[in-house]
Design a protein around this motif. Structure first.
Motif, PDB file in Angstrom:
ATOM      1  N   LYS A   1      -1.669   0.351 -11.800  1.00 18.44           N
ATOM      2  CA  LYS A   1      -2.146   0.703 -10.462  1.00 18.44           C
ATOM      3  C   LYS A   1      -2.713  -0.495  -9.704  1.00 18.44           C
ATOM      4  CE  LYS A   1      -5.127   4.075  -8.087  1.00 18.44           C
ATOM      5  NZ  LYS A   1      -6.005   5.246  -8.272  1.00 18.44           N
TER       6      LYS A   1
ATOM      7  N   PRO B   1     -13.932  -2.123  -4.277  1.00 17.00           N
ATOM      8  CA  PRO B   1     -14.950  -1.081  -4.419  1.00 17.00           C
ATOM      9  C   PRO B   1     -14.600  -0.196  -5.616  1.00 17.00           C
ATOM     10  CG  PRO B   1     -13.744  -0.841  -2.326  1.00 17.00           C
ATOM     11  CD  PRO B   1     -13.167  -2.014  -3.030  1.00 17.00           C
ATOM     12  N   LYS B   2     -15.599   0.109  -6.407  1.00 16.22           N
ATOM     13  CA  LYS B   2     -15.363   0.893  -7.618  1.00 16.22           C
ATOM     14  C   LYS B   2     -14.963   2.320  -7.235  1.00 16.22           C
ATOM     15  CE  LYS B   2     -18.012   0.873 -11.950  1.00 16.22           C
ATOM     16  NZ  LYS B   2     -17.190   1.587 -12.767  1.00 16.22           N
TER      17      LYS B   2
ATOM     18  N   THR C   1     -14.928   6.223  -7.078  1.00 17.83           N
ATOM     19  CA  THR C   1     -16.126   7.045  -7.225  1.00 17.83           C
ATOM     20  C   THR C   1     -16.045   7.981  -8.425  1.00 17.83           C
ATOM     21  OG1 THR C   1     -15.133   8.322  -5.447  1.00 17.83           O
ATOM     22  CG2 THR C   1     -17.066   7.030  -4.893  1.00 17.83           C
TER      23      THR C   1
ATOM     24  N   ILE D   1       0.413   7.592  -9.725  1.00 21.66           N
ATOM     25  CA  ILE D   1       0.216   6.333 -10.437  1.00 21.66           C
ATOM     26  C   ILE D   1      -1.197   6.358 -11.016  1.00 21.66           C
ATOM     27  CG2 ILE D   1       0.147   3.813 -10.276  1.00 21.66           C
ATOM     28  CD1 ILE D   1       2.924   4.837  -9.758  1.00 21.66           C
TER      29      ILE D   1
ATOM     30  N   ASP E   1      -8.249   7.902 -11.370  1.00 21.46           N
ATOM     31  CA  ASP E   1      -9.479   7.466 -10.715  1.00 21.46           C
ATOM     32  C   ASP E   1      -9.310   7.534  -9.203  1.00 21.46           C
ATOM     33  OD1 ASP E   1      -7.825   5.336 -10.202  1.00 21.46           O
ATOM     34  OD2 ASP E   1      -9.020   3.848 -11.255  1.00 21.46           O
ATOM     35  N   GLY E   2     -10.419   7.632  -8.501  1.00 26.20           N
ATOM     36  CA  GLY E   2     -10.398   7.740  -7.042  1.00 26.20           C
ATOM     37  C   GLY E   2     -11.503   8.682  -6.598  1.00 26.20           C
ATOM     38  N   PRO E   3     -11.375   9.228  -5.386  1.00 29.15           N
ATOM     39  CA  PRO E   3     -12.364  10.196  -4.917  1.00 29.15           C
ATOM     40  C   PRO E   3     -12.312  11.459  -5.801  1.00 29.15           C
ATOM     41  CG  PRO E   3     -10.878   9.508  -3.149  1.00 29.15           C
ATOM     42  CD  PRO E   3     -10.316   8.987  -4.413  1.00 29.15           C
TER      43      PRO E   3
ATOM     44  N   VAL F   1     -12.245  14.618  -5.359  1.00 28.25           N
ATOM     45  CA  VAL F   1     -11.312  15.680  -4.995  1.00 28.25           C
ATOM     46  C   VAL F   1      -9.892  15.323  -5.437  1.00 28.25           C
ATOM     47  CG1 VAL F   1     -11.248  14.748  -2.646  1.00 28.25           C
ATOM     48  CG2 VAL F   1     -10.373  17.020  -3.064  1.00 28.25           C
ATOM     49  N   GLU F   2      -9.549  14.037  -5.324  1.00 24.42           N
ATOM     50  CA  GLU F   2      -8.212  13.598  -5.729  1.00 24.42           C
ATOM     51  C   GLU F   2      -8.064  13.643  -7.249  1.00 24.42           C
ATOM     52  OE1 GLU F   2      -6.506  10.198  -3.790  1.00 24.42           O
ATOM     53  OE2 GLU F   2      -5.795   9.375  -5.695  1.00 24.42           O
TER      54      GLU F   2
ATOM     55  N   TYR G   1      -7.691  17.192  -8.462  1.00 21.80           N
ATOM     56  CA  TYR G   1      -6.375  17.705  -8.091  1.00 21.80           C
ATOM     57  C   TYR G   1      -5.293  17.151  -9.029  1.00 21.80           C
ATOM     58  CZ  TYR G   1      -2.070  18.017  -5.294  1.00 21.80           C
ATOM     59  OH  TYR G   1      -0.786  18.235  -4.865  1.00 21.80           O
ATOM     60  N   LEU G   2      -5.341  15.836  -9.296  1.00 21.91           N
ATOM     61  CA  LEU G   2      -4.296  15.219 -10.107  1.00 21.91           C
ATOM     62  C   LEU G   2      -4.421  15.574 -11.587  1.00 21.91           C
ATOM     63  CD1 LEU G   2      -3.935  11.712  -8.416  1.00 21.91           C
ATOM     64  CD2 LEU G   2      -2.483  13.731  -8.157  1.00 21.91           C
TER      65      LEU G   2
ATOM     66  N   PRO H   1       5.939   5.211  -5.557  1.00 20.21           N
ATOM     67  CA  PRO H   1       6.038   6.512  -4.877  1.00 20.21           C
ATOM     68  C   PRO H   1       5.475   6.410  -3.457  1.00 20.21           C
ATOM     69  CG  PRO H   1       4.936   6.729  -7.019  1.00 20.21           C
ATOM     70  CD  PRO H   1       5.098   5.263  -6.754  1.00 20.21           C
TER      71      PRO H   1
ATOM     72  N   LEU I   1     -12.749  -0.639   4.626  1.00 23.81           N
ATOM     73  CA  LEU I   1     -12.066  -1.189   3.448  1.00 23.81           C
ATOM     74  C   LEU I   1     -13.005  -1.316   2.257  1.00 23.81           C
ATOM     75  CD1 LEU I   1      -9.471  -1.798   5.064  1.00 23.81           C
ATOM     76  CD2 LEU I   1      -9.329  -3.911   3.770  1.00 23.81           C
ATOM     77  N   ASN I   2     -14.290  -1.514   2.549  1.00 23.44           N
ATOM     78  CA  ASN I   2     -15.248  -1.665   1.457  1.00 23.44           C
ATOM     79  C   ASN I   2     -15.797  -0.332   0.975  1.00 23.44           C
ATOM     80  OD1 ASN I   2     -14.779  -4.315   2.104  1.00 23.44           O
ATOM     81  ND2 ASN I   2     -16.881  -4.947   1.781  1.00 23.44           N
ATOM     82  N   SER I   3     -15.377   0.756   1.591  1.00 21.41           N
ATOM     83  CA  SER I   3     -15.782   2.073   1.113  1.00 21.41           C
ATOM     84  C   SER I   3     -14.807   2.494   0.019  1.00 21.41           C
ATOM     85  CB  SER I   3     -15.752   3.090   2.256  1.00 21.41           C
ATOM     86  OG  SER I   3     -14.413   3.420   2.590  1.00 21.41           O
ATOM     87  N   SER I   4     -15.080   3.602  -0.623  1.00 22.73           N
ATOM     88  CA  SER I   4     -14.189   4.046  -1.697  1.00 22.73           C
ATOM     89  C   SER I   4     -13.078   4.948  -1.167  1.00 22.73           C
ATOM     90  CB  SER I   4     -15.010   4.781  -2.757  1.00 22.73           C
ATOM     91  OG  SER I   4     -15.732   5.825  -2.137  1.00 22.73           O
TER      92      SER I   4
ATOM     93  N   GLU J   1     -10.175   4.080  -0.026  1.00 23.11           N
ATOM     94  CA  GLU J   1      -8.834   3.512  -0.206  1.00 23.11           C
ATOM     95  C   GLU J   1      -8.049   3.476   1.101  1.00 23.11           C
ATOM     96  OE1 GLU J   1      -6.702   4.924  -3.633  1.00 23.11           O
ATOM     97  OE2 GLU J   1      -8.558   5.113  -4.755  1.00 23.11           O
TER      98      GLU J   1
ATOM     99  N   PRO K   1      -4.980  17.015  -0.412  1.00 24.37           N
ATOM    100  CA  PRO K   1      -6.416  17.314  -0.497  1.00 24.37           C
ATOM    101  C   PRO K   1      -7.268  16.049  -0.454  1.00 24.37           C
ATOM    102  CG  PRO K   1      -5.203  18.264  -2.375  1.00 24.37           C
ATOM    103  CD  PRO K   1      -4.241  17.419  -1.625  1.00 24.37           C
ATOM    104  N   SER K   2      -6.736  14.986  -1.033  1.00 26.10           N
ATOM    105  CA  SER K   2      -7.471  13.721  -1.059  1.00 26.10           C
ATOM    106  C   SER K   2      -7.516  13.086   0.326  1.00 26.10           C
ATOM    107  CB  SER K   2      -6.807  12.789  -2.070  1.00 26.10           C
ATOM    108  OG  SER K   2      -7.385  11.518  -2.027  1.00 26.10           O
TER     109      SER K   2
ATOM    110  N   ALA L   1     -10.103  14.791   2.483  1.00 24.31           N
ATOM    111  CA  ALA L   1     -11.487  14.439   2.176  1.00 24.31           C
ATOM    112  C   ALA L   1     -11.819  13.013   2.621  1.00 24.31           C
ATOM    113  CB  ALA L   1     -11.726  14.583   0.668  1.00 24.31           C
ATOM    114  N   ARG L   2     -10.892  12.101   2.359  1.00 26.34           N
ATOM    115  CA  ARG L   2     -11.176  10.701   2.706  1.00 26.34           C
ATOM    116  C   ARG L   2     -11.158  10.484   4.217  1.00 26.34           C
ATOM    117  NH1 ARG L   2      -7.056   7.337   0.145  1.00 26.34           N
ATOM    118  NH2 ARG L   2      -5.909   9.228  -0.346  1.00 26.34           N
TER     119      ARG L   2
END
Lengths: 495, 400
Positions: A167, A225-226, A228, A256, A292-294, A296-297, A300-301, B185, B211-214, B216, B244-245, B248-249
């Motif tokens: 990723k 950024p890490k 969440t 991915i 990894d990610g938010p 909600v994502e 879902y995944l 993808p 960009l510095n927020s999570s 993406e 859904p992502s 939210a984002r």
């Protein structure tokens, strides 16, 4: 494995070279006694050992430049070294070469959050970068399993990967610039805080060049950024084919994962015996998938991946419900090497990459080879990107067994190449795979690579005996055979 | 009159280059020639170009395995053909290569040309450039020898990464014959948050925070008044992924933007269309005015733009959260001195004159001038591939 014959002239000048080095690097920065040098005699590939001519540990770029200039003017070879964790003998010393350790370059010079980068010295450890920025919610993405010890300079030299590179990419995708010293002592900067090269992509070329082109004295890395949230699934399959299909279907669904690792039965068994985290022992393949990610994502995944695995008849599925549980899933995988180490006096870690869909076939043929050589093998696999780490178990105290392990390993790598893969995914060629390079490359390919080396290092003083199976003098490589007066291209359409 | 050779196989490319080398006849290496305006006009010193090697006859996708995320094609394959093939399988070239030909009044272009120019679109900060997605290459060097590098797997450190070195080398090292790239993808959906009315400086602050927020963020561009919309500036932040992502984002990004300007959203289709215009620098298509592309430290971008336009007025687009500046100059001489000085004074980077009349591109530095040691090293690398300076002479730097 043959190393080039040491240069008797250089050996005879050893005292003179020591004096010259002491004039450049004062104090304890020059190590010339056997006891002091002993710790440098090998790297992570401990089967090979060599004492260096001397060890020099500079502290400033000016010193590195002066050392290089002296060596260039006096035809002394140099082996650059970070933390010495190479698994391919990339930092293996040579009797007539100075081992140039960059360990004292251990400072983080600048962290620039707004531009998502950090400027660090090459001796900073991989994990050290993440530790410097994690309190502010950032990290450095490539995470080779030696990340506690390995340095960023070595990571650039080897183009290191890790479990997250499907990723987030390899080292080459996560650096923006370097400062380097050429063999003639010239100091250059490539890149900076901006993106993409001005002119030829020499930064891309330097990354993964295994210390043969220049010595890296500073690196600008991207920090991210890490995410969440992160959760993992641990999925057991009755066959490696089913595990491989699951990986294909996950990617086919457009997912991915942050990490996707597979282990075969011997590796699962060894890991579970070592860390007892509840790995299923009745499966042929164990797949770890981390998303990894938010939040909600991720949630879902997780559901999507679970559905895919169920559809393929997974024998067992566990989903992490806490950070502790996620770490537990990984504990066995991360401890796979020491876990194998408990079962056997010695093991030899291989590093081929294959097209992922050839995995079942490669594993089958590997067990045939295992019987042929009478040596056990366990497999851990970066499943997302096809990078395979077979661990060959042997006992170096049994005469001939190391050679058998090496031959077994070479056969595995030839197999990887045969199915469309390559010799090394992330450990480098070094001395270990040097003599297999012509399995992958033609003579022309290798000569062109060596011509590029000559553009950087015309006297071929940097990291001698690594990567290339046959040495050619630069003058010989530069020669061109000209065919004149031929009837020009009768077959090519012209307009 | 330039005589064009159109080889149909790697062997014929070898034959053509070997002949050129033997005769010391410099040749132009091209795909379909749609980006000829990018770089210096061909020819160096007393040598003019009498022959061209047109690679557009090397055409077709030779391998595409969507689940392995890999595609190989002959270098002369139209980029559009590859984009269509991957789109059909729900995939994409994640680095979003701009269709740069349009800036020169052309259309089309080949995958080899795209690699030779190392193109990258609005997803650059997140996903990288062409150089980050090249896996393997086959090419014919100026010695008339075929060279392979890399392979078809993502993780590979076997030998030097000549694939990256050839990416962005504008055909001055070797004639590309085959390319293997990583595909990914495509996002299930996307949404773009638009903020109207921000100054350049405030826009870069918002893009940096995003960009510095999570969240993406996969695209952060700022189009000052006059670039896209005459009525005022627009700042755009793209969110992509699973529905859904994205929802939210996008909400989170909208919260960040609230109070900075007037906030609105683009849905999937309008978002896609919007980013195509950013990708191709659409506001500059249809003109012949001098156009620069600057890669800089992202947060320095507003200061650099102010320094340049303070001296030489022009029109600007910010992409890559400020890391990329397109600057169309109002000056006939393209304002090169002001551009170079501004970049040098504010954190460095590089500026490329991507479009200007031939006469101007003959007399000014199109690419960023390099310090002498780096220029010398680049020349030695050039000569290691092309000792007689046969391939695209003068296209990048003097003599190369």
């Amino acid at each position: 494995m043959q190393m080039p014959e040491p240069d008797a002239g250089v050996l005879a000048r050893r005292e003179e070279i020591i004096a010259a080095m002491r004039a450049i690097v004062p104090g304890e920065g020059v190590i010339a006694d056997d006891t002091g040098m002993r710790v440098y005699e090998s790297d992570g590939l401990t089967a090979y050992k060599n004492m260096p001519l001397i060890v020099v540990l500079p502290e400033t770029v000016a010193q590195v430049s002066a050392v290089m200039r002296y060596c260039n003017e006096n035809a002394v070879k140099i082996v650059p070294r970070g933390a010495g964790t190479s698994l391919s003998g990339g930092a293996l010393p040579a009797a007539d070469a100075i081992t140039l350790g960059l360990g004292k370059f251990n400072r983080v010079l600048e962290i620039d959050y707004d531009n998502r980068c950090a400027r660090v010295q090459p001796g900073v450890t991989n994990l050290g970068i993440t530790q410097a920025v994690e309190a502010d919610g950032y990290y450095y993405a490539p995470d080779p399993s030696s990340q506690i010890a390995c340095t960023i300079g070595g990571n650039v030299a080897e183009n290191s990967g890790g479990v997250h590179c499907l990723k987030y990419g390899l080292t080459t995708n996560n650096i923006l610039g370097i400062e380097m010293v050429l063999p003639d002592g010239e100091v250059l900067r490539l890149g900076g805080k901006h993106m993409d090269a001005e002119g030829y992509d020499l930064l891309g070329l330097m990354t993964g060049s295994e210390g043969l082109l220049g010595v890296i004295t500073e690196v600008t890395v991207r920090i991210l950024p890490k995410p969440t949230a992160a959760r993992a699934l641990m999925i057991g399959f009755e066959s490696s084919a089913a595990g491989g299909q699951c990986v294909a279907d996950i990617i086919g669904a457009g997912i991915i994962p942050g990490g996707m690792e597979m282990m075969d039965r011997p590796a699962i068994k060894a890991a579970e015996a070592f860390v007892q985290v509840g790995y299923p022992l009745d499966v042929e393949a164990l797949l770890l998938v981390e998303l990894d990610g938010p939040p909600v994502e991720v949630d879902y995944l997780i559901t999507r991946v679970r559905d895919i695995a169920e559809g393929l008849g997974a024998v067992s599925i566990r989903i992490s419900e806490s950070e502790d549980e996620r770490n537990q899933f990984w504990a066995g995988r991360k401890a796979a090497f020491p876990a194998i180490g408990r079962l056997t006096p010695d093991y030899y870690c291989m590093d081929g990459t294959i097209p992922r869909n050839r995995l079942p076939e490669v594993l089958d043929r590997m067990s045939t080879l295992s019987e042929k050589y009478g040596l056990g093998v366990a497999n851990v696999f970066h499943a997302g990107d096809g990078n395979l780490h077979p661990l060959i178990m042997y006992d170096a105290n049994n005469p001939g067994e190391l050679e058998r392990a090496e031959n077994f390993g070479s056969d595995i790598l030839r197999l990887c190449v045969e199915v469309g893969g390559v010799l090394t995914g992330e450990h480098g060629v070094g001395v270990e795979k040097r003599d297999l390079m012509d399995e992958v490359f033609t003579e022309n390919d290798l000569k062109q690579q060596q011509r590029v080396k000559c553009a950087f290092d015309p006297s071929q003083l940097l990291n001698p005996g690594k990567v290339f199976p046959t040495l050619h003098r630069c003058a010989e490589l530069g020669r061109m055979h000209i065919h004149r007066g031929q009837m020009p291209f009768p077959d090519i359409p012209r307009f | 009159m330039v005589e064009t050779l159109k080889p149909a196989t790697t062997e014929q490319v070898i034959e053509a280059v070997t002949w050129a080398t033997g005769e010391e006849t410099p040749v132009e290496i091209l795909g379909t020639g749609t980006k000829r305006g990018f770089g210096h006009p061909m020819g160096d010193g007393n040598r003019t170009i009498s022959h061209a090697v047109d690679l557009s006859g090397l055409r077709g996708i030779t391998l595409y395995e969507p689940e392995e995320l890999v595609l190989s094609a002959w270098a002369g394959t139209p980029l559009a053909e590859i984009e269509a093939a991957v789109a059909e399988k729900g995939q994409m070239l994640a680095f979003e290569p701009p269709h740069l030909a349009r800036l020169y009044g052309n259309d089309g272009g080949t995958v080899g040309g795209m690699i030779a120019c190392n193109l990258a679109g609005p997803r650059r900060a997140k996903a990288g450039a062409a150089r980050d997605h090249i896996l393997g290459i086959e090419a014919v060097t100026g010695r008339g020898e075929v060279v392979k590098s890399g392979g078809r797997v993502v993780k590979n450190v076997t030998g030097y990464d000549l694939s990256k070195l050839l990416t962005g080398s504008f055909g001055t090292l070797a004639a590309l014959t085959q390319i293997t790239i990583k595909v990914l993808p495509a996002a299930e959906t996307e949404e773009t948050i638009l903020v109207s009315g921000l100054s350049d400086a405030d826009a870069v602050i918002l893009m940096t925070a995003a960009l510095n927020s999570s969240n993406e963020v996969a695209g952060a561009a700022h189009l000052p008044a006059g670039a896209a919309d005459a009525s005022g500036p627009v700042t755009a932040l793209r969110i992509e992924g699973f529905a859904p992502s994205v929802e939210a984002r996008a909400r989170s990004v909208r919260d960040m933007a609230d109070g900075t300007g007037t906030v609105s959203s683009l849905d999937r289709d309008t978002s896609k269309a919007f980013w195509l215009t950013v990708r191709d620098a659409e506001p500059f298509v249809g003109s012949t005015a001098p156009l620069w592309r600057l890669s800089v430290t992202p947060t320095s971008a507003p200061v650099i733009v102010a320094a340049i336009t303070g001296e030489v007025p022009g029109t600007v687009i910010y992409d890559w959260a400020g890391g990329l500046i397109w600057y169309q100059s109002d000056a006939d001489d393209a304002g090169g001195a002001a551009v170079r000085a501004a970049v040098a004074a504010h954190g460095g980077g590089h500026a490329t004159l991507v479009r200007a009349p031939d006469a101007l591109r003959r007399t000014v530095d199109v690419f960023q001038p390099q310090p002498a040691p780096l220029a010398a090293l680049s020349q030695r690398v050039k000569e290691s591939f092309d000792p007689r300076h046969i391939l695209n002479p003068g296209r990048m730097y003097g003599g190369s």
